[in-house]
Design an enzyme around this catalytic site. Structure first.
Site, PDB file in Angstrom:
ATOM      1  N   ASP A  59     -36.989  -3.996  13.843  1.00 16.48           N
ATOM      2  CA  ASP A  59     -37.128  -4.086  12.394  1.00 16.48           C
ATOM      3  C   ASP A  59     -37.857  -5.375  12.034  1.00 16.48           C
ATOM      4  OD1 ASP A  59     -36.870  -3.167   9.816  1.00 16.48           O
ATOM      5  OD2 ASP A  59     -34.904  -4.084   9.504  1.00 16.48           O
ATOM      6  N   GLU A  92     -31.883  -0.687   2.399  1.00 18.58           N
ATOM      7  CA  GLU A  92     -33.184  -1.367   2.359  1.00 18.58           C
ATOM      8  C   GLU A  92     -34.274  -0.308   2.423  1.00 18.58           C
ATOM      9  OE1 GLU A  92     -33.299  -4.493   5.327  1.00 18.58           O
ATOM     10  OE2 GLU A  92     -32.248  -5.852   3.963  1.00 18.58           O
ATOM     11  N   ASP A 129     -32.664   0.887   6.143  1.00 16.32           N
ATOM     12  CA  ASP A 129     -31.945  -0.061   7.009  1.00 16.32           C
ATOM     13  C   ASP A 129     -30.656  -0.469   6.282  1.00 16.32           C
ATOM     14  OD1 ASP A 129     -31.181  -2.071   8.766  1.00 16.32           O
ATOM     15  OD2 ASP A 129     -32.566  -3.541   7.903  1.00 16.32           O
ATOM     16  N   GLU A 149     -31.237  -7.736  -4.035  1.00 19.02           N
ATOM     17  CA  GLU A 149     -32.245  -8.330  -4.924  1.00 19.02           C
ATOM     18  C   GLU A 149     -32.050  -7.892  -6.380  1.00 19.02           C
ATOM     19  OE1 GLU A 149     -36.339  -8.078  -2.824  1.00 19.02           O
ATOM     20  OE2 GLU A 149     -34.959  -6.767  -1.762  1.00 19.02           O
ATOM     21  N   GLU A 161     -37.667   0.876   3.396  1.00 18.88           N
ATOM     22  CA  GLU A 161     -38.653   0.450   4.394  1.00 18.88           C
ATOM     23  C   GLU A 161     -39.537   1.623   4.812  1.00 18.88           C
ATOM     24  OE1 GLU A 161     -37.317  -1.965   7.615  1.00 18.88           O
ATOM     25  OE2 GLU A 161     -35.620  -2.795   6.495  1.00 18.88           O
ATOM     26  N   THR A 207     -28.954   3.426  10.711  1.00 20.67           N
ATOM     27  CA  THR A 207     -30.317   3.405  10.167  1.00 20.67           C
ATOM     28  C   THR A 207     -30.692   4.866   9.945  1.00 20.67           C
ATOM     29  OG1 THR A 207     -30.845   1.468  11.520  1.00 20.67           O
ATOM     30  CG2 THR A 207     -32.709   2.681  10.599  1.00 20.67           C
ATOM     31  N   ARG A 231     -23.956  -6.738   3.631  1.00 22.91           N
ATOM     32  CA  ARG A 231     -24.370  -8.108   3.294  1.00 22.91           C
ATOM     33  C   ARG A 231     -23.295  -9.150   3.593  1.00 22.91           C
ATOM     34  NH1 ARG A 231     -29.582  -7.227   3.432  1.00 22.91           N
ATOM     35  NH2 ARG A 231     -30.288  -5.726   1.873  1.00 22.91           N
ATOM     36  N   LYS A 248     -26.173  -4.588  10.684  1.00 19.98           N
ATOM     37  CA  LYS A 248     -27.264  -3.614  10.608  1.00 19.98           C
ATOM     38  C   LYS A 248     -27.098  -2.477  11.621  1.00 19.98           C
ATOM     39  CE  LYS A 248     -30.202  -6.262   8.060  1.00 19.98           C
ATOM     40  NZ  LYS A 248     -30.969  -5.827   6.896  1.00 19.98           N
ATOM     41  N   GLN A 304     -23.352  -9.726   7.223  1.00 18.15           N
ATOM     42  CA  GLN A 304     -24.630 -10.389   7.543  1.00 18.15           C
ATOM     43  C   GLN A 304     -24.570 -11.887   7.227  1.00 18.15           C
ATOM     44  OE1 GLN A 304     -27.914  -8.576   5.434  1.00 18.15           O
ATOM     45  NE2 GLN A 304     -29.479  -9.792   6.500  1.00 18.15           N
ATOM     46  N   HIS A 325     -39.730  -9.399  -0.792  1.00 19.35           N
ATOM     47  CA  HIS A 325     -38.327  -9.309  -0.363  1.00 19.35           C
ATOM     48  C   HIS A 325     -37.923 -10.612   0.351  1.00 19.35           C
ATOM     49  CE1 HIS A 325     -34.608  -7.744   1.417  1.00 19.35           C
ATOM     50  NE2 HIS A 325     -35.041  -8.169   2.595  1.00 19.35           N
TER      51      HIS A 325
END
Ligand code: CA
Length: 431
Positions: free
Chosen positions: A133, A205, A239, A380, A207, A263, A243, A259, A246, A140
């Site tokens: 990834d 996420e 993804d 975000e 992607e 996926t 958080r 993560k 993380q 971002h």
């Protein structure tokens, strides 16, 4: 409708927003009584490549390519590379085009050749040996960096190195799957010791997924000028990210269990040739930014190596489903927000001698724009969980709740020509 090079005798393909004759993405499907096999999306149908081969609808290089793509994964087809793929694509366009000489023969095969997509199950298109990834969405990276370092969001290496980490191939699933909320360690605000439990800050996420073709022998890097030929196709990739896990685990070696639990990718592999009309120049770097090092710089790649595709995120909660409310679009973004091209990612990944293999998968990194309406993650959109998002029906979200379904979409759109879509990448959170 006037007959053009993009008109098909498969009526549902004409004016189809995703799967017109201009697209022809490959995937792996099954149906009651039919084992998983390669197929091609055309309108509301899937063309069974095994049946097409047996019926003698392909010859020569296209036949070899169709046989390789007809199995229960596309790895063997990806290994053949770009010339075989182009031969298959040309043969498919001839076969399915309005003026096809084989139309009567193909139509006589009926549903055996053209399966109704709605009756089929779609599978992961390839066995993924390795998954990397990247982090090329510069807005971002800036938005997330600001949450931690308001004055200095991007680290000094960002504009020199296509940043990435090695993801987990074993937990890659295909659109339509459920995603279980992961357990893990988190450090609650103000606490000095971690606690263990379910993630409370589950996120997605947005992607681009990048499927790798022939690859390279260990020790023999792929040069930037040839790197584009190693792109087998594109898909969407979610993804999923915990958080809270993380934030506690990511230093010093980057994401790990936050993560690796899930996926999700979209099932169709959209060929580079179908995306040719949506190629564009890599956006110019701001004056103050460094130029790429020579091993990452190629004039043609800078002129044509980027993609101009619309990206969307939609969200539908359990309560919205109960009330009959449709999924709400919460993000509209674009693949133009990539700071590095696909070819640069391939060249960088292999420059140290690392071997890439057919069916390897790259994630682009979250592709956010500069505005809140174009952010590709809840982290975000909600500024780290501080500004809740309001949804139709009055619910709010900072992060994902159980029952929430996240839907990613991508499409190339142009004036006067057919659009080329990726289909959907869906996943629903379960507790
Ligand atoms: Ca990511």
């Amino acid at each position: 409708m006037t007959t053009t090079a993009s008109t098909s005798w498969v009526a549902s393909a004409n004016r189809h927003a995703d799967f017109s004759l201009a697209n022809l993405p490959l995937g792996v499907f099954s149906r009651d009584g039919l084992s998983p096999r390669g197929g091609v999306a055309i309108g509301d149908c899937i063309l069974d490549l095994q049946v097409a081969c047996e019926a003698g609808l392909f010859q020569g290089e296209a036949l070899d390519a169709a046989r390789a793509a007809g199995g229960d994964s596309l790895n063997a087809f990806f290994a053949l590379g770009a010339p075989a793929r182009r031969a298959l694509r040309a043969a498919l366009q001839a076969l399915l085009g309005e003026g096809s000489a084989q139309r009567a023969q193909a139509e006589a095969l009926g549903e055996r050749l053209l399966q109704p997509m709605g009756a089929c199950r779609l599978h992961l298109p390839a066995r993924v040996g390795d998954y990397t990834d990247f982090y090329v969405g510069i807005h971002h990276a800036t938005n997330v960096g600001k949450l931690f370092r308001p004055d200095n969001p991007l680290l000094p290496n960002y504009k020199y190195v296509p940043i990435g980490y090695h993801g987990r191939a074993s937990t890659i699933g295909v659109s339509g799957e459920s995603v279980r909320r992961p357990n893990g360690q988190t450090l609650p605000p103000g606490a000095s010791e971690p606690s263990f439990g379910l993630s409370r800050r589950l996120d997605y996420e947005l992607e681009l997924g990048i499927w790798i073709g022939p690859g390279n022998t260990r020790g023999e890097p792929i040069g930037i000028a040839e790197a584009g030929e190693h792109l087998a196709g594109l898909c969407l990739l979610n993804d999923w990210s915990a958080r809270d896990l993380q934030a506690w685990e990511y230093q010093p070696l980057g994401p790990f269990l936050s993560k690796s639990f899930a996926t999700t990718v979209s099932p169709w592999v959209v060929m580079p040739e179908a995306l040719e009309p949506f190629r564009c120049a890599q956006p110019a770097r701001p004056q103050a930014d460094p130029q790429p090092l020579p091993y990452l710089f190629d004039v043609h790649d800078q002129q044509r190596g980027a993609f101009d595709l619309e990206l969307e995120v939609l969200l539908q909660t359990e309560a919205m489903r109960a009330k009959g409310l449709p999924a709400e679009r919460i993000t509209l973004s674009s693949t133009r927000h990539m700071y590095w091209t696909v070819a640069q990612l391939v060249a960088h990944h292999s420059v140290n001698g690392c071997a890439l293999q057919p069916g390897d998968l790259f994630g682009s990194g979250t592709l956010s724009g500069e505005t809140p309406e174009s952010c590709g993650s809840l982290l975000e959109i909600t500024r780290g969980g501080k500004q809740p998002l309001t949804l139709p029906g009055g619910e709010t979200r900072t992060f994902l709740e159980d029952g929430d379904e996240v839907i990613l979409r991508a499409r190339g759109v142009r004036e006067g020509g057919p659009s080329v879509g990726f289909g959907e990448c869906r996943g629903r959170v379960v507790g």
